[in-house]
Design an enzyme around this catalytic site. Structure first.
Site, short mmCIF file in Angstrom:
data_model
loop_
_atom_site.label_atom_id
_atom_site.label_comp_id
_atom_site.label_asym_id
_atom_site.label_seq_id
_atom_site.Cartn_x
_atom_site.Cartn_y
_atom_site.Cartn_z
N THR A 10 0.98 -1.15 0.18
CA THR A 10 -0.47 -0.21 0.09
C THR A 10 1.01 1.38 0.09
O THR A 10 0.49 2.17 -0.08
CB THR A 10 -0.90 0.15 1.20
OG1 THR A 10 -0.11 -0.53 2.60
CG2 THR A 10 -2.50 -0.59 1.19
N ILE A 13 8.27 1.47 -1.32
CA ILE A 13 8.46 0.22 -2.35
C ILE A 13 7.83 -0.84 -2.59
O ILE A 13 7.28 -1.06 -4.06
CB ILE A 13 9.53 -0.36 -1.82
CG1 ILE A 13 10.82 1.14 -1.89
CG2 ILE A 13 10.42 -1.40 -2.89
CD1 ILE A 13 12.43 0.46 -0.43
N ARG A 33 -2.00 -4.01 6.73
CA ARG A 33 -2.60 -4.52 7.35
C ARG A 33 -3.71 -3.22 7.10
O ARG A 33 -5.86 -3.47 7.70
CB ARG A 33 -2.32 -3.21 8.62
CG ARG A 33 -1.15 -4.06 9.13
CD ARG A 33 -0.53 -4.01 10.34
NE ARG A 33 0.41 -2.60 9.90
CZ ARG A 33 0.82 -2.02 10.67
NH1 ARG A 33 1.20 -2.11 11.47
NH2 ARG A 33 1.96 -1.18 10.15
N ASP A 58 -2.05 -9.07 9.67
CA ASP A 58 -0.29 -7.59 10.27
C ASP A 58 0.46 -9.30 10.16
O ASP A 58 0.03 -9.61 11.04
CB ASP A 58 -0.92 -7.56 11.61
CG ASP A 58 -0.25 -6.53 13.28
OD1 ASP A 58 1.28 -7.45 12.15
OD2 ASP A 58 -0.45 -6.06 13.32
N ASN A 83 8.17 -7.26 0.79
CA ASN A 83 8.72 -6.10 1.40
C ASN A 83 8.41 -5.57 2.03
O ASN A 83 8.88 -4.48 3.11
CB ASN A 83 8.27 -5.81 0.30
CG ASN A 83 7.81 -3.68 0.27
OD1 ASN A 83 9.14 -3.56 0.10
ND2 ASN A 83 6.91 -3.27 0.70
N TYR A 145 17.87 -3.82 12.87
CA TYR A 145 16.98 -3.13 11.82
C TYR A 145 18.64 -3.48 11.15
O TYR A 145 18.04 -4.78 10.60
CB TYR A 145 16.79 -1.30 11.66
CG TYR A 145 16.42 -1.39 10.33
CD1 TYR A 145 15.07 -2.25 10.38
CD2 TYR A 145 16.94 -1.29 9.51
CE1 TYR A 145 14.34 -1.85 8.51
CE2 TYR A 145 16.81 -0.78 8.35
CZ TYR A 145 15.24 -1.13 7.83
OH TYR A 145 15.36 -0.99 6.82
N LYS A 149 18.22 -7.11 8.65
CA LYS A 149 18.43 -7.11 7.37
C LYS A 149 19.81 -7.67 6.85
O LYS A 149 19.41 -8.24 5.57
CB LYS A 149 18.23 -5.36 6.55
CG LYS A 149 17.70 -4.85 6.42
CD LYS A 149 16.16 -5.36 6.64
CE LYS A 149 14.51 -4.55 5.93
NZ LYS A 149 13.98 -5.28 5.63
N THR A 180 10.25 7.51 0.47
CA THR A 180 8.99 6.44 1.01
C THR A 180 8.74 7.11 2.28
O THR A 180 8.73 7.75 2.20
CB THR A 180 9.16 5.01 1.44
OG1 THR A 180 9.47 4.86 2.51
CG2 THR A 180 10.14 4.50 0.19
P1 NAP Z 1 6.90 2.32 3.69
O1 NAP Z 1 6.36 3.39 2.91
O2 NAP Z 1 6.26 2.45 5.57
O3 NAP Z 1 5.66 1.21 3.45
C1 NAP Z 1 5.97 -0.17 4.33
C2 NAP Z 1 4.51 -0.84 3.77
O4 NAP Z 1 4.86 -2.23 5.05
C3 NAP Z 1 3.18 -0.39 3.94
O5 NAP Z 1 2.39 -0.96 2.52
C4 NAP Z 1 2.34 -1.07 5.49
O6 NAP Z 1 1.31 -1.36 5.47
C5 NAP Z 1 3.50 -2.27 5.87
N1 NAP Z 1 3.52 -3.17 6.95
C6 NAP Z 1 4.26 -2.46 7.97
N2 NAP Z 1 4.22 -3.17 8.77
C7 NAP Z 1 2.95 -4.74 8.89
C8 NAP Z 1 2.43 -5.47 9.34
N3 NAP Z 1 3.10 -5.17 10.46
N4 NAP Z 1 1.97 -6.24 8.78
C9 NAP Z 1 1.18 -6.15 7.31
N5 NAP Z 1 1.99 -5.24 7.10
C10 NAP Z 1 3.03 -3.74 7.39
O7 NAP Z 1 8.16 1.80 4.17
P2 NAP Z 1 9.03 2.22 2.27
O8 NAP Z 1 10.58 2.27 2.38
O9 NAP Z 1 8.53 1.50 1.48
O10 NAP Z 1 9.57 -0.23 2.94
C11 NAP Z 1 9.41 -1.08 2.45
C12 NAP Z 1 10.74 -2.36 2.80
O11 NAP Z 1 12.23 -1.31 2.21
C13 NAP Z 1 11.00 -2.53 4.10
O12 NAP Z 1 11.24 -3.76 4.18
C14 NAP Z 1 11.94 -1.45 4.45
O13 NAP Z 1 13.14 -1.87 5.87
C15 NAP Z 1 12.59 -1.49 3.22
N6 NAP Z 1 14.11 -0.24 2.79
C16 NAP Z 1 13.34 0.36 2.43
C17 NAP Z 1 14.51 1.85 3.02
C18 NAP Z 1 14.03 3.31 2.68
O14 NAP Z 1 15.12 4.22 3.05
N7 NAP Z 1 12.91 3.71 2.31
C19 NAP Z 1 15.78 1.46 2.77
C20 NAP Z 1 16.26 0.43 2.70
C21 NAP Z 1 15.51 -1.37 3.24
P3 NAP Z 1 -0.04 -0.89 6.25
O15 NAP Z 1 0.80 -0.12 7.61
O16 NAP Z 1 -1.15 -0.83 6.34
O17 NAP Z 1 0.14 -2.65 7.12
#
Ligand code: NAP
Length: 250
Positions: A10, A13, A33, A58, A83, A145, A149, A180
């Protein structure tokens, strides 16, 4: 075109993976969620002419995770994108242990269990792709964290070797700082991160989909991070630890 199941579809990434794969004609199973946000994403993705299924779960909850496991075990998918994730930025000593546990549940346990559930069907089909979203944080010493990873990357690399020749590819996707909701949700101060360090989620996803097709076990988007991925292998470990100590949000 086969079906792709994406956790955390939602936002950020995961949403970019969902849009990109839907545009390419894949049916989508979107997991997160927030039910309302899932419905909004479904409406958009159906505009690409694909089937969209929603699972509001969740992933910290074993029963809800089991629903997603059953979906990929009983009706095999062509692509699994592990993801979903979030960061907990706190000192470990004296910190909120339940928050640490919830983070490991999503970043490690859900990735392991969904991969385990999806693999037999993919191996039987003789094709499939698993993309596990890791992070460059796994290269440094940035708390639990980073440790999670590092697990995701090593797990994916190990599995890629184990299942070589089956037609199924596993890739650890290692983004650097990407625009994000992640940092805001984790209350991270990122104002001091220079512009050249930021990636766009589309860049991360496009690179990942090319790399998984080519059977590369690790995917790194952006020249700056490709250079760092090489450099970090040769840096003395004390310097890597010092970098970890200077990480944002610490
Ligand atoms: P984001 O925009 O906050 O998106 C996170 C997504 O995960 C949302 O769709 C959220 O939806 C879902 N989520 C979170 N907790 C959850 C749970 N308990 N159960 C089910 N779904 C859950 O973050 P993002 O940056 O795209 O992160 C995606 C991945 O990229 C993560 O694994 C993060 O560690 C990794 N990452 C991000 C970055 C960065 O700089 N952004 C860098 C390296 C790695 P709901 O809240 O509706 O559940």
């Amino acid at each position: 075109m086969g079906t792709a199941l994406i956790t955390g579809a939602t936002s950020g990434i995961g949403l970019t993976f969902a849009r990109t794969l839907a545009r390419r004609g894949h049916d989508i199973v979107a997991v997160a969620r927030d039910r309302d946000r899932l419905e909004i994403v479904a409406t958009e993705l159906r505009g690409y002419g694909v089937e969209v299924e929603l699972i509001s779960a969740d992933l910290t909850d074993r029963e809800q995770l089991a629903v997603v496991e059953r979906r990929v075990r009983d009706q095999p998918v062509e692509i699994l994108v592990n993801n979903a994730g979030f960061g907990v930025m706190q000192q470990f000593a004296g910190g909120d242990l339940d928050a640490e546990q919830r983070m490991l549940d999503v970043l490690v346990t859900a990735v392991m269990r969904l991969t385990h559930a999806a693999l037999p069907g993919m191996i039987e089909m003789g094709s499939g792709a698993i993309l596990n979203v890791s992070s460059i944080a796994g290269w440094i010493t940035g708390g639990t964290y980073s440790a999670s990873k590092a697990w995701v990357t090593v797990f994916s690399e190990s599995l890629a070797i184990e299942i070589a020749g089956t037609g199924v590819h596993v890739t650890a996707v290692c983004p650097g700082f990407t625009h994000t909701e992640f940092h805001q949700r984790a209350s991270m101060e990122v104002d001091t991160i220079p512009e050249w360090m930021w990636l766009d989620s589309q860049e991360v996803v496009d690179r990942a989909l090319i790399d998984v097709r080519r059977g590369r076990p690790v995917s790194v988007a952006g020249r700056q991070y490709k250079a760092m991925s090489i450099a970090v292998q040769y840096l003395p470990r004390p310097l890597v630890r010092a970098l970890g100590a200077r990480r944002p949000g610490r």
